[in-house]
Design a protein around this motif. Structure first.
Motif, PDB file in Angstrom:
ATOM      1  N   TRP A  63       0.725  -1.219  -0.127  1.00 20.13           N
ATOM      2  CA  TRP A  63      -0.166  -0.120  -0.037  1.00 20.13           C
ATOM      3  C   TRP A  63       0.957   1.336   0.047  1.00 20.13           C
ATOM      4  O   TRP A  63       0.451   2.196  -0.775  1.00 20.13           O
ATOM      5  CB  TRP A  63      -0.962   0.013   1.180  1.00 20.13           C
ATOM      6  CG  TRP A  63      -1.832   1.328   1.515  1.00 20.13           C
ATOM      7  CD1 TRP A  63      -2.851   1.668   0.852  1.00 20.13           C
ATOM      8  CD2 TRP A  63      -1.291   2.450   2.256  1.00 20.13           C
ATOM      9  NE1 TRP A  63      -3.373   2.598   1.201  1.00 20.13           N
ATOM     10  CE2 TRP A  63      -2.420   3.266   2.076  1.00 20.13           C
ATOM     11  CE3 TRP A  63      -0.517   2.581   3.193  1.00 20.13           C
ATOM     12  CZ2 TRP A  63      -2.465   4.557   2.794  1.00 20.13           C
ATOM     13  CZ3 TRP A  63      -0.579   3.674   3.969  1.00 20.13           C
ATOM     14  CH2 TRP A  63      -1.368   4.766   3.638  1.00 20.13           C
ATOM     15  N   THR A  64       1.941   1.415   0.938  1.00 19.11           N
ATOM     16  CA  THR A  64       2.801   2.318   1.035  1.00 19.11           C
ATOM     17  C   THR A  64       3.500   2.614  -0.598  1.00 19.11           C
ATOM     18  O   THR A  64       3.424   3.722  -0.843  1.00 19.11           O
ATOM     19  CB  THR A  64       3.715   2.282   2.108  1.00 19.11           C
ATOM     20  OG1 THR A  64       3.069   2.070   3.378  1.00 19.11           O
ATOM     21  CG2 THR A  64       4.579   3.407   2.484  1.00 19.11           C
ATOM     22  N   GLY A 147       3.419  -3.580  -4.744  1.00 17.71           N
ATOM     23  CA  GLY A 147       3.083  -2.309  -4.441  1.00 17.71           C
ATOM     24  C   GLY A 147       3.501  -1.382  -5.911  1.00 17.71           C
ATOM     25  O   GLY A 147       2.522  -0.570  -6.370  1.00 17.71           O
ATOM     26  N   SER A 152      -2.831   1.173  -6.303  1.00 18.86           N
ATOM     27  CA  SER A 152      -2.943   1.214  -4.703  1.00 18.86           C
ATOM     28  C   SER A 152      -4.466   0.355  -4.311  1.00 18.86           C
ATOM     29  O   SER A 152      -4.512  -0.070  -3.268  1.00 18.86           O
ATOM     30  CB  SER A 152      -3.086   2.616  -4.165  1.00 18.86           C
ATOM     31  OG  SER A 152      -4.078   3.403  -5.011  1.00 18.86           O
ATOM     32  N   ALA A 156      -2.282  -3.562  -1.620  1.00 15.17           N
ATOM     33  CA  ALA A 156      -2.745  -4.150  -0.305  1.00 15.17           C
ATOM     34  C   ALA A 156      -2.838  -5.700  -0.303  1.00 15.17           C
ATOM     35  O   ALA A 156      -2.208  -6.528   0.287  1.00 15.17           O
ATOM     36  CB  ALA A 156      -3.331  -3.178   0.486  1.00 15.17           C
TER      37      ALA A 156
END
Length: 417
Positions: A63-64, A147, A152, A156
């Motif tokens: 996600w990051t 990722g 996005s 995740a």
């Protein structure tokens, strides 16, 4: 450090720290306390939460790394005088901090519980501690790459699912349930796995910014691929080995000697209790010279084995090992290769020996209900099991008379040449 603190303050992942610490401690403290006083099981107990922390770490890293940056932020980063990897490092460090801190807190609690007695085998604890660190580093690296490949929206979920599939594919090498004395984590192999995972994370620093990889320079791209291959090879290599015997043993002497691994010294009082219950058995029951914890002795079929395992610290395991050894000694004549007594007993569906074994097991364990579930039994076997367990609750004289009669009947009917 300032860049890291700013990244931590800006990341919503910081709110996961307290819940993850609580989750980690809950998973550890709600387990049975058999791991107290055993370094191997202590390290394994502290490492168990990585099964869940790894899933979250892979998802959080994906996600990051897939976050879309506003155009003005991307332009600012591109115009920064310092290299790109230095700008990316704080974001990876935040993910590692959020998941390594709860893990290390849990391991610290486990360490404090067992350190008071300081049993042998501290290197086993270090192995499982490092194994958990290596797993979290690997999960973070995998999630970061996923990722960058996905948006996005899917990053995740793909990161979490990807890590779950890898854990399942490699069975227990990435996450263990317990750490028995008969298993030894290889510190060198685990260190190489951790180093490969760290190399993968370093290589990820050179991946281009953006929601996904669109253009990758040949050298950074090749570095990431090689680091990923090295990590996969390290993960695929077994890092926990079976031990083959021990120069020293923790033995409890009696008519039958019970020998344990040195790291299982905690169980010596249990062995003394089991031997005390074995003192007043009927004379017709032959006692072996010794019984051993699994992996301590070289057996006749050319492998390292034993009579019982203490993987979960159950007195029933030790009682069962001694029971089967006594049964084998008592009815040895029935099981000789050139004698058909045992086969005749099976053909007649005579479950007298099974009933005797369940009676003896319950007696040696000190009563109560077994800590396992019987499965795959026929009706006659189930009846024999219940008979044996019921007999263990009757008066002493009645138990001895029944056991003596059962042994003599089986020996006379099936084992007398």
């Amino acid at each position: 450090m300032n860049s890291f603190l700013l990244a931590l303050r800006a990341s919503p992942l910081r709110w996961l720290l307290v819940p993850l610490v609580a989750l980690d401690l809950t998973l550890i403290l709600t387990r049975d306390g058999y791991w107290h006083g055993l370094w191997g099981d202590t390290g394994a107990a502290g490492q168990v939460p990585t099964l869940f922390l790894g899933v979250f770490a892979a998802a959080a890293a994906a996600w990051t790394s897939s976050l879309r940056r506003p155009s003005e932020v991307a332009e600012t980063l591109g115009a920064m005088p310092r290299p790109g990897p230095q700008a990316e490092l704080p974001r990876i460090a935040v993910v590692l901090c959020v998941f390594l801190v709860p893990y290390l807190v849990g391991q610290a609690v486990c360490f404090a519980v067992t350190a008071s007695s300081w049993p042998p085998g501290f290197n086993q604890y270090l192995g499982y501690l490092l194994l958990g660190v290596a797993s979290l580093l690997t999960a973070t690296g995998l999630g970061w790459i996923i990722g960058r490949l996905l948006s996005s929206r899917w990053g995740a979920a793909a990161g979490a699912l990807g890590w779950l599939l890898i854990v399942m594919a490699f069975d227990n090498d990435l996450s263990v349930v317990n750490g028995p004395a008969r298993m030894q984590p290889d510190l060198l192999e685990i260190s190489l796995r951790a180093a490969a995972a760290l190399l993968l994370l370093v290589a990820c620093l050179w991946l281009p910014y953006g929601p996904r990889i669109t253009r990758v320079s040949p050298l950074p791209g090749l570095t990431v691929v090689l680091a990923l291959v090295a990590t996969a090879a390290a993960v695929g290599n077994p890092v926990i080995d079976e031990r083959h015997g021990s120069r020293t043993k923790a033995c409890v002497k009696g008519p039958t000697e019970i020998c344990l691994w040195p790291e299982e010294e905690k169980y010596k009082p249990m062995a003394q209790d089991v031997l005390a219950r074995a003192e007043n058995l009927p004379p017709v029951l032959a006692k072996p010279d010794a019984v051993h914890s699994l992996g301590l002795v070289y057996t006749e079929d050319r492998r390292w084995g034993g009579d019982f395992d203490m993987d979960s610290g159950s007195v029933w395991a030790m009682a069962d090992g001694l029971t089967m050894a006594i049964s084998a000694e008592t009815f040895a004549a029935c099981r000789e290769k050139d004698f058909k007594g045992f086969e005749a007993q099976l053909k007649a569906d005579d479950q007298s020996v099974l009933a005797l074994e369940r009676w003896l097991e319950k007696r040696l364990a000190g009563g109560g209900e077994p800590e396992y579930r019987e499965e795959g039994m026929t009706e006659s076997m189930a009846k024999a099991v219940e008979t044996g367990k019921e007999m263990a609750d009757r008066p002493e004289a009645e138990q001895k008379a029944w056991a003596t009669a059962t042994v003599r009947n089986v020996l006379g009917k099936y084992c007398d040449r």
